[in-house]
Scaffold this active site. Structure first.
Site, PDB file in Angstrom:
ATOM      1  N   HIS A  91       0.814  -1.218   0.000  1.00 39.46           N
ATOM      2  CA  HIS A  91       0.000   0.000   0.000  1.00 39.46           C
ATOM      3  C   HIS A  91       0.849   1.269   0.000  1.00 39.46           C
ATOM      4  O   HIS A  91       0.345   2.347  -0.339  1.00 39.46           O
ATOM      5  CB  HIS A  91      -0.990  -0.007   1.184  1.00 39.46           C
ATOM      6  CG  HIS A  91      -0.386   0.293   2.519  1.00 39.46           C
ATOM      7  ND1 HIS A  91      -0.137  -0.681   3.471  1.00 39.46           N
ATOM      8  CD2 HIS A  91       0.005   1.461   3.091  1.00 39.46           C
ATOM      9  CE1 HIS A  91       0.358  -0.127   4.548  1.00 39.46           C
ATOM     10  NE2 HIS A  91       0.466   1.167   4.346  1.00 39.46           N
ATOM     11  N   ASP A 122       0.221  -7.709   1.819  1.00 38.94           N
ATOM     12  CA  ASP A 122       0.570  -6.287   1.718  1.00 38.94           C
ATOM     13  C   ASP A 122       2.093  -6.144   1.706  1.00 38.94           C
ATOM     14  O   ASP A 122       2.682  -5.558   2.615  1.00 38.94           O
ATOM     15  CB  ASP A 122      -0.056  -5.530   2.894  1.00 38.94           C
ATOM     16  CG  ASP A 122       0.084  -4.027   2.755  1.00 38.94           C
ATOM     17  OD1 ASP A 122       0.393  -3.555   1.637  1.00 38.94           O
ATOM     18  OD2 ASP A 122      -0.091  -3.317   3.760  1.00 38.94           O
ATOM     19  N   SER A 204       4.787   2.663   8.199  1.00 38.49           N
ATOM     20  CA  SER A 204       4.306   1.495   7.456  1.00 38.49           C
ATOM     21  C   SER A 204       5.394   1.053   6.483  1.00 38.49           C
ATOM     22  O   SER A 204       5.973   1.876   5.766  1.00 38.49           O
ATOM     23  CB  SER A 204       3.044   1.845   6.664  1.00 38.49           C
ATOM     24  OG  SER A 204       1.908   1.832   7.466  1.00 38.49           O
TER      25      SER A 204
END
Length: 357
Positions: A91, A122, A204
């Site tokens: 992402h 992911d 992230s």
């Protein structure tokens, strides 16, 4: 060695390989991406000024990644090979139209190429052109234990590079539905490591490490509105992706070719099903979304819409043993034995998996 000394040693070992990822787009593209309503609001707020700013002037004052490139986002990653392979979240680099700039802890800048985006997890793999880079050591996420001390590293909030936050593993094998991109698409993430180490927007894609400085997860998500609840992708998922990219130049995944919905009491009642467990093979009531994809392994094996998938290789389908889990553990070309329920009669079907295109 004290716990504090272990923590400092682990951070010192892993941090040099942690990178910041800056996401950039052309000025003209960013100007077009800004909704008309926002431009109208800006015009309303500035109309009383003697010399209201133009669109170009407003765009020009936005943070830039490089010449003519506006920074539209950021994330973290970590170097896993001395010649420049980097792991991050899918992402973080989902926009194929964007440019990605890597900034190392030594403040060196590189342009990154996205080599692969995992279709199921992911995870993404980037590449920069460099040599003799510092790397992290990849651990074994299967050995993660509840209560184990961990440290999240990354570019916290997109502002604080080289940040570290300590905590413990507070849950294993978690499931989470998360927003995956700016278009608000959601995806289900499975088998996650839950931690109370602070994971913030910006870190992230950074590593979750143990006290030996080994990466056991990739920081992935936080629960909005909650404190001290973060999640990481188990690193063993990314190891397979790395092996595929190095050998085949892409991430390869086995493919079955069905659309389905899990069966529970509500599903059983709605569709008047005979059982309340398994997976109902069901398409969507719009074109090009059939229950069984044409010429897929499922189609070739004779699976039909409204079949109920009960078992794979003798193991019942459940939340703890999902279809995705079974496919992840399987190989392309492997033949699986499926038990299905069709019109009230149990049948066994063999299906040979193919590569997901």
């Amino acid at each position: 060695m004290t716990h504090e000394e272990h923590t400092i040693q682990a951070i010192t070992k892993a941090l040099p390989a942690v990178v910041s990822i800056l996401i950039g787009k052309d000025e003209a593209t960013v100007e077009k991406d800004i909704p008309k309503e926002i431009w109208d609001e800006i015009a309303k707020e500035t109309k009383s000024e003697p010399d209201p700013p133009t669109h170009e002037e407003i765009i020009g004052h936005m943070p830039h990644v490089g010449a003519g490139k506006i920074q539209v986002g950021n994330g973290s990653g970590f170097i896993v090979s001395a010649d420049g392979h980097i792991l991050t979240n899918k992402h973080v680099v989902t926009d194929a139209a964007a440019d990605y700039t890597i900034i190392t802890t030594a403040n060196d800048r590189y342009t990154a190429k996205v080599l692969a985006r995992d279709p199921l997890n992911d995870v993404a793999i980037l590449k920069i052109e460099a040599d003799n880079l510092p790397t992290v050591e990849l651990g074994d996420s299967n050995s993660a234990r509840l209560g184990q001390s961990v440290i999240a590293l990354g570019n916290a909030l997109g502002e604080f590079a080289n940040s570290a936050s300590a905590g413990i593993i507070s849950g294993l094998a978690r499931f989470l539905s998360a927003i995956s991109d700016d278009a608000k698409h959601s995806e289900t993430l499975r088998g996650l490591i839950q931690t109370d180490a602070a994971i913030n927007p910006g870190n992230s894609g950074g590593p979750l490490i143990n006290l030996d400085g080994e990466v056991i997860g990739i920081n992935a998500a936080v629960v909005s509105g909650a404190e001290n609840i973060g999640f990481a992708i188990p690193i063993n998922r990314a190891k397979k992706d790395l092996e595929d990219v190095r050998e085949f130049g892409r991430v390869r995944w086995p493919f079955l070719g069905v659309r389905y919905m899990p069966i529970d009491a509500g599903t059983k009642k709605h569709f008047k099903l005979p059982i309340d467990h398994g997976l109902l093979i069901k398409g969507e009531k719009i074109p090009d979304y059939p229950a069984v994809l044409t010429q897929s392994p499922a189609d070739k094996a004779g699976i039909r819409e409204n079949d109920i998938l009960l078992e794979i290789n003798g193991e019942a389908i459940s939340a703890e043993h999902s279809l995705e889990d079974a496919l992840e553990k399987s190989e392309i070309g492997q033949t699986l034995k499926l038990k299905i329920l069709r019109a009230g009669v149990e049948q066994e079907i063999q299906v040979t998996l193919e590569e997901r295109k």
